[in-house]
Design a protein around this motif. Structure first.
Motif, PDB file in Angstrom:
ATOM      1  N   VAL A   1       0.855  -1.179   0.000  1.00  0.00           N
ATOM      2  CA  VAL A   1       0.000   0.000   0.000  1.00  0.00           C
ATOM      3  C   VAL A   1       0.893   1.232   0.000  1.00  0.00           C
ATOM      4  N   ASP A   2       0.752   2.058  -1.025  1.00  0.00           N
ATOM      5  CA  ASP A   2       1.534   3.280  -1.160  1.00  0.00           C
ATOM      6  C   ASP A   2       0.632   4.455  -0.817  1.00  0.00           C
ATOM      7  N   LYS A   3       0.915   5.136   0.308  1.00  0.00           N
ATOM      8  CA  LYS A   3       0.037   6.205   0.766  1.00  0.00           C
ATOM      9  C   LYS A   3       0.077   7.416  -0.158  1.00  0.00           C
ATOM     10  N   THR A   4       1.152   7.579  -0.937  1.00  0.00           N
ATOM     11  CA  THR A   4       1.267   8.736  -1.819  1.00  0.00           C
ATOM     12  C   THR A   4       0.650   8.470  -3.183  1.00  0.00           C
ATOM     13  N   PHE A   5       0.229   7.254  -3.439  1.00  0.00           N
ATOM     14  CA  PHE A   5      -0.352   6.871  -4.721  1.00  0.00           C
ATOM     15  C   PHE A   5      -1.701   7.557  -4.858  1.00  0.00           C
ATOM     16  N   ASP A   6      -1.938   8.252  -5.975  1.00  0.00           N
ATOM     17  CA  ASP A   6      -3.146   9.064  -6.066  1.00  0.00           C
ATOM     18  C   ASP A   6      -4.162   8.582  -7.098  1.00  0.00           C
ATOM     19  N   LEU A   7      -4.058   7.344  -7.584  1.00  0.00           N
ATOM     20  CA  LEU A   7      -5.070   6.820  -8.506  1.00  0.00           C
ATOM     21  C   LEU A   7      -6.263   6.305  -7.722  1.00  0.00           C
ATOM     22  N   GLN A   8      -7.450   6.575  -8.232  1.00  0.00           N
ATOM     23  CA  GLN A   8      -8.661   6.066  -7.615  1.00  0.00           C
ATOM     24  C   GLN A   8      -9.417   5.232  -8.628  1.00  0.00           C
ATOM     25  N   LEU A   9      -9.839   4.060  -8.222  1.00  0.00           N
ATOM     26  CA  LEU A   9     -10.610   3.172  -9.082  1.00  0.00           C
ATOM     27  C   LEU A   9     -12.049   3.658  -9.098  1.00  0.00           C
ATOM     28  N   ARG A  10     -12.507   4.079 -10.285  1.00  0.00           N
ATOM     29  CA  ARG A  10     -13.857   4.634 -10.419  1.00  0.00           C
ATOM     30  C   ARG A  10     -14.848   3.622 -10.986  1.00  0.00           C
ATOM     31  N   GLY A  11     -14.347   2.640 -11.769  1.00  0.00           N
ATOM     32  CA  GLY A  11     -15.270   1.679 -12.348  1.00  0.00           C
ATOM     33  C   GLY A  11     -14.557   0.540 -13.049  1.00  0.00           C
ATOM     34  N   ILE A  12     -15.249  -0.585 -13.176  1.00  0.00           N
ATOM     35  CA  ILE A  12     -14.756  -1.753 -13.911  1.00  0.00           C
ATOM     36  C   ILE A  12     -15.867  -2.171 -14.856  1.00  0.00           C
ATOM     37  N   LEU A  13     -15.518  -2.307 -16.125  1.00  0.00           N
ATOM     38  CA  LEU A  13     -16.496  -2.719 -17.126  1.00  0.00           C
ATOM     39  C   LEU A  13     -15.811  -3.705 -18.060  1.00  0.00           C
ATOM     40  N   GLY A  14     -16.102  -4.990 -17.840  1.00  0.00           N
ATOM     41  CA  GLY A  14     -15.482  -6.032 -18.656  1.00  0.00           C
ATOM     42  C   GLY A  14     -13.981  -6.065 -18.433  1.00  0.00           C
ATOM     43  N   ASP A  15     -13.223  -5.853 -19.519  1.00  0.00           N
ATOM     44  CA  ASP A  15     -11.759  -5.892 -19.420  1.00  0.00           C
ATOM     45  C   ASP A  15     -11.159  -4.491 -19.378  1.00  0.00           C
ATOM     46  N   LYS A  16     -11.939  -3.498 -18.966  1.00  0.00           N
ATOM     47  CA  LYS A  16     -11.460  -2.116 -18.856  1.00  0.00           C
ATOM     48  C   LYS A  16     -11.748  -1.588 -17.462  1.00  0.00           C
ATOM     49  N   VAL A  17     -10.882  -0.668 -17.020  1.00  0.00           N
ATOM     50  CA  VAL A  17     -11.054  -0.036 -15.711  1.00  0.00           C
ATOM     51  C   VAL A  17     -10.963   1.469 -15.873  1.00  0.00           C
TER      52      VAL A  17
ATOM     53  N   ASP B   1       8.639  -4.144  -9.183  1.00  0.00           N
ATOM     54  CA  ASP B   1       8.242  -5.059  -8.110  1.00  0.00           C
ATOM     55  C   ASP B   1       7.197  -4.457  -7.181  1.00  0.00           C
ATOM     56  N   ASN B   2       6.962  -3.149  -7.298  1.00  0.00           N
ATOM     57  CA  ASN B   2       5.983  -2.472  -6.444  1.00  0.00           C
ATOM     58  C   ASN B   2       4.590  -2.650  -7.038  1.00  0.00           C
ATOM     59  N   LYS B   3       3.737  -3.424  -6.350  1.00  0.00           N
ATOM     60  CA  LYS B   3       2.384  -3.704  -6.841  1.00  0.00           C
ATOM     61  C   LYS B   3       1.360  -3.100  -5.893  1.00  0.00           C
ATOM     62  N   ILE B   4       0.305  -2.514  -6.466  1.00  0.00           N
ATOM     63  CA  ILE B   4      -0.744  -1.890  -5.667  1.00  0.00           C
ATOM     64  C   ILE B   4      -2.085  -2.405  -6.161  1.00  0.00           C
ATOM     65  N   GLU B   5      -2.916  -2.847  -5.229  1.00  0.00           N
ATOM     66  CA  GLU B   5      -4.257  -3.298  -5.566  1.00  0.00           C
ATOM     67  C   GLU B   5      -5.244  -2.197  -5.189  1.00  0.00           C
ATOM     68  N   LEU B   6      -5.998  -1.719  -6.172  1.00  0.00           N
ATOM     69  CA  LEU B   6      -7.019  -0.705  -5.938  1.00  0.00           C
ATOM     70  C   LEU B   6      -8.361  -1.411  -5.890  1.00  0.00           C
ATOM     71  N   LYS B   7      -9.124  -1.178  -4.832  1.00  0.00           N
ATOM     72  CA  LYS B   7     -10.412  -1.846  -4.673  1.00  0.00           C
ATOM     73  C   LYS B   7     -11.534  -0.837  -4.870  1.00  0.00           C
ATOM     74  N   MET B   8     -12.633  -1.313  -5.453  1.00  0.00           N
ATOM     75  CA  MET B   8     -13.781  -0.455  -5.667  1.00  0.00           C
ATOM     76  C   MET B   8     -14.804  -0.737  -4.582  1.00  0.00           C
ATOM     77  N   ASN B   9     -15.057   0.251  -3.756  1.00  0.00           N
ATOM     78  CA  ASN B   9     -16.021   0.127  -2.665  1.00  0.00           C
ATOM     79  C   ASN B   9     -16.915   1.347  -2.628  1.00  0.00           C
ATOM     80  N   GLN B  10     -18.111   1.148  -2.177  1.00  0.00           N
ATOM     81  CA  GLN B  10     -19.009   2.255  -1.908  1.00  0.00           C
ATOM     82  C   GLN B  10     -19.435   2.075  -0.469  1.00  0.00           C
ATOM     83  N   GLY B  11     -18.873   2.885   0.395  1.00  0.00           N
ATOM     84  CA  GLY B  11     -19.126   2.697   1.819  1.00  0.00           C
ATOM     85  C   GLY B  11     -18.561   1.355   2.235  1.00  0.00           C
ATOM     86  N   LYS B  12     -19.377   0.517   2.839  1.00  0.00           N
ATOM     87  CA  LYS B  12     -18.924  -0.806   3.260  1.00  0.00           C
ATOM     88  C   LYS B  12     -19.371  -1.881   2.284  1.00  0.00           C
ATOM     89  N   LYS B  13     -20.093  -1.494   1.249  1.00  0.00           N
ATOM     90  CA  LYS B  13     -20.611  -2.478   0.311  1.00  0.00           C
ATOM     91  C   LYS B  13     -19.912  -2.329  -1.034  1.00  0.00           C
TER      92      LYS B  13
END
Length: 121
Positions: free
Chosen positions: A54-70, A102-114
């Motif tokens: 987890v990189d705290k300075t990383f500023d990308l936000q996952l807004r949506g996933i549609l098929g094979d595009k994000v 080697d630095n990998k970051i996983e961005l998760k899409m959440n809305q509140g807790k769901k």
């Protein structure tokens, strides 16, 4: 109140006077060396698995996933596309994995807790 019977004014004066004295606490170096309690340590990756950092300075936000595009911030990307020095490595149902060497970051899409789930018929 101090004029009431049985109250020692000197005792209270001494306590209030000690509040005005400078107190010794942690140094600035020790405070900055403390670990952030809001970013708990993740378990180490098992052998053969990539470790996600987890990189705290990383500023990308996952807004949506549609098929094979994000959608990251305001643009759409596919696997293999670069966003600055990061490359889209994997797209999952509710997250995307980007890597810079080697630095990998996983961005998760959440809305509140769901998780956000869009279905259509």
């Amino acid at each position: 109140m101090c004029n009431a019977e049985g109250i020692d004014k000197k005792l209270y004066d001494d306590k209030f006077n000690t509040l005005g004295k400078p107190r010794i606490g942690l140094s600035d170096d020790k405070i900055t060396a403390l670990k952030d309690p809001f970013y708990p340590l993740k378990p180490k990756a098992k052998e053969g698995e990539a470790q996600v950092v987890v990189d705290k300075t990383f500023d990308l936000q996952l807004r949506g996933i549609l098929g094979d595009k994000v959608k990251l911030n305001e643009a759409w990307y596919e696997i293999g596309d670069y966003i600055g020095s990061y490359q889209v490595v994997e797209i999952k149902e509710n997250s995307v994995l980007v890597a810079d060497g080697d630095n990998k970051i996983e961005l998760k899409m959440n809305q509140g807790k769901k998780n956000v789930i869009i279905s259509y018929k």
